[in-house]
Enzyme design. Structure first.
Site, short mmCIF file in Angstrom:
data_model
loop_
_atom_site.label_atom_id
_atom_site.label_comp_id
_atom_site.label_asym_id
_atom_site.label_seq_id
_atom_site.Cartn_x
_atom_site.Cartn_y
_atom_site.Cartn_z
N ARG A 53 0.86 -1.18 0.00
CA ARG A 53 0.00 0.00 0.00
C ARG A 53 0.90 1.23 0.00
O ARG A 53 2.11 1.12 0.11
CB ARG A 53 -0.95 -0.02 1.20
CG ARG A 53 -0.26 -0.49 2.48
CD ARG A 53 -0.75 0.15 3.69
NE ARG A 53 -0.61 1.60 3.63
CZ ARG A 53 0.54 2.25 3.83
NH1 ARG A 53 1.66 1.63 4.09
NH2 ARG A 53 0.58 3.56 3.74
N GLY A 54 0.25 2.41 -0.11
CA GLY A 54 1.04 3.63 -0.25
C GLY A 54 1.23 3.88 -1.74
O GLY A 54 1.60 2.97 -2.50
N ALA A 55 0.97 5.13 -2.14
CA ALA A 55 0.89 5.44 -3.57
C ALA A 55 2.13 4.99 -4.37
O ALA A 55 1.99 4.28 -5.38
CB ALA A 55 0.61 6.92 -3.75
N ARG A 90 -7.00 -0.16 -7.41
CA ARG A 90 -7.30 0.93 -6.46
C ARG A 90 -7.38 2.23 -7.27
O ARG A 90 -6.51 2.49 -8.08
CB ARG A 90 -6.23 1.02 -5.36
CG ARG A 90 -6.21 -0.23 -4.46
CD ARG A 90 -5.44 0.01 -3.19
NE ARG A 90 -6.12 0.93 -2.29
CZ ARG A 90 -5.55 1.45 -1.20
NH1 ARG A 90 -4.30 1.16 -0.90
NH2 ARG A 90 -6.22 2.26 -0.42
N GLN A 200 -3.05 2.81 9.61
CA GLN A 200 -1.70 2.89 9.02
C GLN A 200 -0.71 3.60 9.94
O GLN A 200 0.50 3.48 9.76
CB GLN A 200 -1.75 3.61 7.67
CG GLN A 200 -2.37 2.80 6.54
CD GLN A 200 -3.84 3.03 6.39
OE1 GLN A 200 -4.54 3.38 7.34
NE2 GLN A 200 -4.38 2.84 5.19
N ASP A 240 -1.65 10.90 -2.35
CA ASP A 240 -2.00 9.85 -3.31
C ASP A 240 -2.21 10.41 -4.70
O ASP A 240 -2.09 9.70 -5.70
CB ASP A 240 -3.25 9.10 -2.84
CG ASP A 240 -2.88 8.26 -1.62
OD1 ASP A 240 -2.90 8.81 -0.51
OD2 ASP A 240 -2.52 7.07 -1.81
N ASN A 250 -5.19 12.68 -0.06
CA ASN A 250 -4.40 11.81 0.81
C ASN A 250 -5.36 11.08 1.73
O ASN A 250 -6.58 11.29 1.67
CB ASN A 250 -3.37 12.63 1.61
CG ASN A 250 -2.34 11.74 2.29
OD1 ASN A 250 -1.78 10.84 1.67
ND2 ASN A 250 -2.10 11.96 3.58
N LYS A 251 -4.82 10.22 2.58
CA LYS A 251 -5.64 9.40 3.47
C LYS A 251 -6.69 10.22 4.20
O LYS A 251 -6.41 11.32 4.68
CB LYS A 251 -4.71 8.71 4.47
CG LYS A 251 -5.37 7.79 5.46
CD LYS A 251 -6.25 6.75 4.82
CE LYS A 251 -5.51 5.89 3.82
NZ LYS A 251 -6.41 5.03 3.00
O1 MRU Z 1 -4.74 3.35 1.67
P1 MRU Z 1 -3.24 3.50 1.70
O2 MRU Z 1 -2.64 2.94 2.96
O3 MRU Z 1 -2.59 2.98 0.45
O4 MRU Z 1 -3.04 5.06 1.74
C1 MRU Z 1 -1.75 5.58 1.84
C2 MRU Z 1 -1.73 7.04 1.98
O5 MRU Z 1 -2.74 7.70 1.96
C3 MRU Z 1 -0.38 7.69 2.04
O6 MRU Z 1 -0.42 8.81 2.86
C4 MRU Z 1 0.01 8.13 0.64
O7 MRU Z 1 -0.09 7.04 -0.24
C5 MRU Z 1 1.36 8.66 0.59
S1 MRU Z 1 2.53 7.35 0.54
C6 MRU Z 1 4.08 7.81 0.46
#
Ligand code: MRU
Length: 361
Positions: A53-55, A90, A200, A240, A250-251
């Protein structure tokens, strides 16, 4: 970065075979285990289920997913259908589409039989670039944070979600400047927001602990109080997708922190590499927001007293739940964007200045 003092990355080509090994992030922070992705289906599942996970890491995994598909069958139809499968995993993190487009551009003109090796090489190149870009984000972010630290003799930062090395190949985005500050000897402490419902923040606490960075976990709802009390020098988060006008997806929960930071006059920084900037997306209104399953809110995961993994249902299945996974922070609340090329205002002009080669939408 290091796990148990051993340098590691979130995704690594397997030594003996054409496959990639990942850290299963659904097991963290309670257990550290790796998984092998050996097929397109494995890669798509890993992204969908948030084993990765994470962009930025989603983008890199998708690139390897294409390579894995082409190893099985190296033809144009496989390329097209694998891109479609991965693109549907996603919706919000644009790095996924960025990586798929880059892979397609590299592979499209190649003859059948030549794509698989090229795909593997391109995925490896994307991996290396991501690590290097995140390292640079750390350097540029440190330059921004150092004056704050010098003013107070220490640095209290707040972050949300996990935008650390677990969310990238290495270093992280929002956490990269924090690691750089810590490594430079700055007395840095981090308020880590839990980030319900997927928590997270626990991943962030885990990786900060691995590196020895002092940190304190807070319930998401505590952030406003800490900001209002003057206990935070700056908020730093990842992204993201950053729209061409500087709006940031973002999240979910990021927007509330930005509002509270503005009210408290605390800088709010967003750190992200080029692959997160969507120049074709005019503003945050156009960013698709992922709606995830309600059980992520209804069911809590953890370990019991004996350390065995398990789950607790806190709401019956029929209880109505909304679970938007991201939100959009308007550019006017963002003090600066931190990228691998440096910092800039969160605006069309700011982004164009850093990336003059990016085509106009
Ligand atoms: O749903 P996730 O855990 O994939 O979401 C991740 C985030 O929102 C992070 O803050 C974002 O991807 C930045 S990652 C370097």
């Amino acid at each position: 970065m290091k796990v148990n003092n051993i340098p590691t990355r979130t995704i690594r080509p397997a030594a003996d075979t054409r496959a990639v090994d990942i850290i299963d992030q659904t097991a963290l922070p309670h257990a550290y285990r790796t998984l092998r992705l050996a097929s397109l289906e494995d890669a798509a599942h890993a992204i969908r289920s948030m084993q990765v996970r994470g962009a930025p890491l989603i983008g890199v995994t998708a690139a390897y997913g294409l390579a894995l598909a082409l190893m099985k069958k190296d033809d144009e139809a496989t390329l097209t259908s694998a891109v479609a499968t991965l693109a549907a995993t996603r919706p919000t993190a644009v790095n996924l589409h960025w990586a798929l487009q880059r892979m397609q551009a590299r592979l499209a003109s190649l003859a059948t039989g030549a794509r698989a090796t090229a795909a593997w090489q391109e995925a490896a190149a994307i991996t290396e670039e991501d690590a290097e870009q995140c390292r640079r984000i750390g350097e540029h972010g440190l330059a921004l944070l150092r004056p704050l630290a010098e003013k107070r003799g220490r640095l209290d930062l707040m972050t949300h979600c996990n935008a650390g090395w677990l969310a990238t190949v290495d270093y992280g985005t929002a956490l990269s400047p924090i690691y750089a500050a810590f490594d430079a000897g700055i007395d840095v402490r981090v308020w880590v927001s839990e980030t319900r419902p997927r928590n997270q923040g626990l991943l962030t606490a885990w990786e900060l602990k691995q590196h020895g960075v002092p940190h304190t976990l807070i319930a998401d709802n505590a952030a406003g109080l800490l900001l209002a009390r003057g206990e935070v020098d700056a908020v730093i988060v990842g992204a993201d997708r950053i729209a061409a006008n500087g709006d940031v997806a973002n999240k979910v929960g990021t927007y509330l922190k930005a509002l509270a930071a503005r009210e408290a006059n605390v800088p709010f920084y967003v750190a992200a590499p080029r692959s997160t900037i969507d120049f074709a997306c005019p503003s945050g209104d156009a960013i698709p927001i992922e709606e995830r399953h309600g059980d992520e809110v209804r069911v809590v995961h953890g370990v019991d007293g004996s350390g065995a993994a398990g789950q607790v249902r806190q709401l019956p299945a029929e209880e109505a739940v909304a679970n938007p996974a991201f939100d959009v922070t308007p550019a006017r609340f963002v003090s600066a964007l931190i990228t691998e090329r440096g910092t800039c205002p969160a605006s069309d002009a700011g982004l164009r200045n850093l990336y003059p080669e990016a085509g106009h939408a």
